[in-house]
Design an enzyme around this catalytic site. Structure first.
Site, PDB file in Angstrom:
ATOM      1  N   GLY A 138       0.769  -1.192  -0.020  1.00  0.00           N
ATOM      2  CA  GLY A 138      -0.012  -0.117  -0.012  1.00  0.00           C
ATOM      3  C   GLY A 138       0.851   1.195  -0.070  1.00  0.00           C
ATOM      4  O   GLY A 138       0.667   2.454  -0.598  1.00  0.00           O
ATOM      5  N   ALA A 139       1.877   1.330   0.737  1.00  0.00           N
ATOM      6  CA  ALA A 139       2.738   2.134   0.910  1.00  0.00           C
ATOM      7  C   ALA A 139       4.079   1.723   1.589  1.00  0.00           C
ATOM      8  O   ALA A 139       4.111   0.985   2.237  1.00  0.00           O
ATOM      9  CB  ALA A 139       2.066   3.588   1.650  1.00  0.00           C
ATOM     10  N   MET A 140       5.137   2.530   1.726  1.00  0.00           N
ATOM     11  CA  MET A 140       6.415   2.382   2.265  1.00  0.00           C
ATOM     12  C   MET A 140       7.046   3.726   2.817  1.00  0.00           C
ATOM     13  O   MET A 140       7.212   4.721   2.008  1.00  0.00           O
ATOM     14  CB  MET A 140       7.400   1.614   1.362  1.00  0.00           C
ATOM     15  N   GLU A 141       7.212   3.880   4.049  1.00  0.00           N
ATOM     16  CA  GLU A 141       7.777   4.894   4.869  1.00  0.00           C
ATOM     17  C   GLU A 141       8.896   5.529   4.593  1.00  0.00           C
ATOM     18  O   GLU A 141       9.583   6.174   5.372  1.00  0.00           O
ATOM     19  CB  GLU A 141       7.422   4.707   6.200  1.00  0.00           C
ATOM     20  N   ASN A 142       9.787   5.209   3.504  1.00  0.00           N
ATOM     21  CA  ASN A 142      11.238   5.728   3.292  1.00  0.00           C
ATOM     22  C   ASN A 142      11.181   7.058   3.819  1.00  0.00           C
ATOM     23  O   ASN A 142      10.413   7.926   3.629  1.00  0.00           O
ATOM     24  CB  ASN A 142      11.575   5.795   1.731  1.00  0.00           C
ATOM     25  N   GLU A 161       1.807   6.586   7.202  1.00  0.00           N
ATOM     26  CA  GLU A 161       3.308   6.641   6.937  1.00  0.00           C
ATOM     27  C   GLU A 161       3.836   7.820   7.314  1.00  0.00           C
ATOM     28  O   GLU A 161       5.235   7.747   7.810  1.00  0.00           O
ATOM     29  CB  GLU A 161       3.321   6.858   5.162  1.00  0.00           C
ATOM     30  N   GLU A 221       4.534  -1.044  13.572  1.00  0.00           N
ATOM     31  CA  GLU A 221       3.507  -1.022  12.783  1.00  0.00           C
ATOM     32  C   GLU A 221       2.480  -0.718  13.502  1.00  0.00           C
ATOM     33  O   GLU A 221       1.402   0.042  13.096  1.00  0.00           O
ATOM     34  CB  GLU A 221       3.249  -2.324  12.055  1.00  0.00           C
TER      35      GLU A 221
END
Length: 724
Positions: free
Chosen positions: A111-115, A149, A171
């Site tokens: 869904g998304a990635m918190e880079n 995120e 998470e």
């Protein structure tokens, strides 16, 4: 081409390659602060963007989108700039980077990635075409993913877990923060009530299986972490964070968190570091409390074993046991499991002020009553992830509080969720559940109807394996649904509240599941479908996004090849991922087995993005015995092809495909068949998910056996409900 990284660009220059004579561009980025390598990111491509700044620190925020789509990022941009300010204040530490880029990726399995400073999203989780036309559901989804995120920019990025066994807190805390920020941004959404049905409920369904796992799982190798990216880590984790907040209070919760962030910035931590910070800020036994909830799997059932009602108080005797959905007797060792349980209670006068911790197998609590006929709700506001087994007298006292709305939405939904789980496990009778459902006849809360829908759909999945009981139950469900659906109507009105659109979507979804063959419902859906299909761009108000999938499905169930082709053709015309998802989520609901199989073939044909393929699989077998058989047979025939296409892309996508095609049976023989197939075709990376799936089906099969041996199997029982 443009390129972006975690930090802003420092310099760039054109470079001539002397051998190839080609000119390339070299970009140098500013040094980042100390950070974990899993947060490193680069994006290269063609992008348009919209941008803004935070009010407090002036941080530059951009939403980067494929060319021509930048305007669709305005809602997410607005959420992000405000959320950074909210988190600055909440954590007591300013956002530590000079910029934040949020990038819409056309194909992205997660869904998304918190880079850090360069967060990547699926397009559907960041972009919405026309904020005014967008449904509340779409806006909630985008706001939730963005705030989730951005919470990680502090909790996870600035302070990072020491090892992957702390994943659940990383998470789970971000999931909790998402609701905190959304509630500040849009208080009219009642996000904390939605938290109970949207986060806690699915976690408890999975955690009631013997194949569940503790939230804190030992991880020997990093690749093992993929298996615990599930609702236990995300949803149960967030429920435990919320439990701590309820126990120690918001002020002490925030004070402890701020100390934790300052003390451990740019460092690694263990969960006990946070427990210690909260313990110091509140003076309460947080470490002892959390050890009992994080180091063992499952959750407790608190049972009222004795009650003494007096004029001005009630004295309750309680005991606790491990709750399991299969209803099997616990072993002697299992009977000894205990949790440190905060006992929170409420009456018609509000919250009971005295908090007790139930550390042993039994406890007693005295609660003041406003009058001799007063009621008591244990686990007030559903703050603790546990089940509560009420006595019949307690339930009878509570029923008027349900019908009169004296109980809040979280408590009304929680009572029903507990009842369904307890009946399924054999701790209450099926008749008890149906009696309780009848008290919700005039319910008007979106959150509560989410809970009612979960129960009705859960029962429908099981009784659909018994034709006679399915017909009787369906008639009962229709009466409950049509009463509210008729009041709410199909169209928005001037009297709608902030969540009425969401409630209308839930009700039309239930009309699809239970009333699609009602003459009036079928005619209304077909009329709207025809008008919409004649001119989708100008007739969007006739078929809003909150009800589009359900209307497509009603038409497909009552239609033929012609309607199927219309819906399939709309997929290519649809401008947004949200509209395409309406096709995924409805196409397989057709009653024609040939068209069901065609839908499954289409799902892996390449017509859809790989990340979305499983969305088309699930509806094929939804609440239909025939559909379940079609999906399972197709899966077996195409197993190696599916594994080759999806299995290599993502473990979670493969798990979703497996559960969509093989996870809805309620027959012991079919479950054995599924288990044999996966023994002969092992899927080691999906083994935990397969075990959970078969455990859940086994629990459903046993539940069906219970229902067949109850009065719910008799027509006279259902007739007595309509006559009363």
């Amino acid at each position: 081409l443009q390129c972006f990284a975690n930090m802003p660009e420092k310099s760039s220059e054109l470079v001539l390659n002397k051998e190839t004579k080609k000119i390339t561009k070299r970009v140098v980025f500013m040094d980042s602060p100390a950070m974990s390598t899993y947060l490193l990111a680069f994006c290269v491509g063609e992008f348009d963007f919209v941008q803004g700044q935070t009010k407090k620190e002036g941080v530059l925020v951009r939403v980067l989108a494929p060319p021509g789509k930048a305007a669709s990022g305005k809602f997410a941009l607005n959420c992000a700039t405000k959320a950074l300010d909210i988190f600055d204040e909440f954590f007591g530490t300013p956002y530590p980077l000079p910029k934040l880029d949020m990038v819409a990726i056309p194909e992205f399995s997660m869904g998304a990635m918190e880079n850090w400073g360069l967060v990547t999203y699926r397009e559907s989780d960041l972009l919405v075409a026309g904020e005014e036309q967008a449904s509340t559901n779409q806006k909630q989804r985008i706001c939730s993913v963005v705030t989730y995120e951005l919470a990680h920019q502090w909790f996870g990025n600035l302070v990072t877990m020491s090892w992957w066994d702390g994943l659940w807190l990383n998470e789970g805390f971000a999931s909790w923060c998402e609701h905190w920020a959304n509630d500040k941004l849009f208080p009219e959404w009642n996000m904390w009530d939605q938290f109970r049905t949207g986060r806690m409920a699915p976690a408890m369904r999975l955690d009631a299986l013997r194949s569940s796992h503790p939230v804190q799982v030992p991880i020997k190798h990093a690749e093992e972490v993929e298996e615990v990216f599930d609702v236990i880590s995300y949803c149960k984790g967030s429920a435990l964070v919320q439990m701590v907040r309820a126990v120690i209070g918001t002020k002490q919760f925030q004070n402890g968190l701020r100390v934790y962030m300052k003390r451990h910035a740019y460092r690694n931590t263990e969960p006990h570091d946070l427990w210690a910070a909260w313990e110091r800020s509140s003076g309460m036994p947080v470490r002892h409390l959390m050890a009992s909830w994080t180091e063992q799997m499952g959750f407790p059932m608190v049972r009222i074993t004795k009650e003494i009602w007096k004029e001005d108080k009630v004295i309750l005797s309680l005991d606790q046991n491990w709750f399991l959905s299969d209803g099997l007797e616990l072993t002697e060792a299992e009977m000894k499991k205990t949790w440190t349980i905060p006992i929170l209670a409420c009456t018609a006068k509000g919250m009971h002020e005295d908090l007790i911790f139930m550390r042993e197998k039994t406890a007693s609590i005295t609660i003041p009553l406003p009058n001799k006929d007063g009621w008591v709700k244990i686990n007030a506001r559903q703050e603790v992830p546990m089940r509560v087994q009420l006595s019949e007298s307690m339930l009878e006292r509570l029923k008027p509080a349900i019908t009169k709305r004296e109980l809040g939405p979280s408590d009304r939904a929680g009572l029903l969720s507990d009842a369904f789980a307890l009946v399924k496990a054999g701790h209450q009778t099926p008749e008890y559940l149906i009696s309780l459902l009848s008290a919700y006849y005039d319910e008007d809360s979106y959150v509560v109807w989410q809970g009612i829908g979960d129960v009705l759909n859960g029962l429908n999945t099981v009784v659909s394996d018994d034709e006679e009981m399915s017909v009787c139950f369906g008639a009962f469900a229709r009466g409950l649904i049509l009463n509210t659906a008729t009041r709410i109507g199909w169209d928005p009105s001037d009297t709608d509240g902030p969540l009425t659109g969401l409630l209308r979507g839930v009700m039309i979804g239930l009309l699809d599941n239970f009333c699609h063959n009602d003459e009036g419902v079928a005619a209304e859906a077909k009329s709207r479908f025809d008008a919409f299909m004649a001119d989708p761009s100008n007739n969007s108000k006739i078929l809003p996004d909150d009800s589009k999938t359900a209307v497509f499905s009603i038409v497909l169930k009552n239609g033929s090849l012609a309607e199927y082709e219309q819906v399939l053709a709309y997929f290519d015309k649809a401008d947004t991922d949200a509209d395409k998802k309406c096709v995924f989520s409805s196409l397989g609901t057709t009653k024609d087995p040939v068209l069901k199989k065609r839908t499954l073939d289409w799902s892996i044909s390449g017509a859809a993005k790989l990340q979305d393929s499983f969305y088309a699989m699930g509806p094929v077998g939804k609440a239909s015995r025939m559909g379940r058989e079609v999906a399972w047979e197709w899966f077996q025939e195409n197993f190696h092809k599916i594994r080759g296409i999806i299995g290599k892309a993502s473990t979670s996508l493969m798990s979703a495909c497996i559960t969509s095609c093989a996870g809805k049976f309620c027959s012991h023989a079919k479950i054995d068949e599924v288990m044999t197939f996966f023994e002969e075709n092992p899927m080691p990376l999906n083994a935990r998910k397969i075990a959970q799936m078969t455990d859940n089906m086994r629990s459903n099969a046993k539940f069906l056996d219970k229902l067949k041996n109850s009065t719910l199997a008799e027509k006279e029982f259902w007739s007595s409900l309509t006559s009363s």
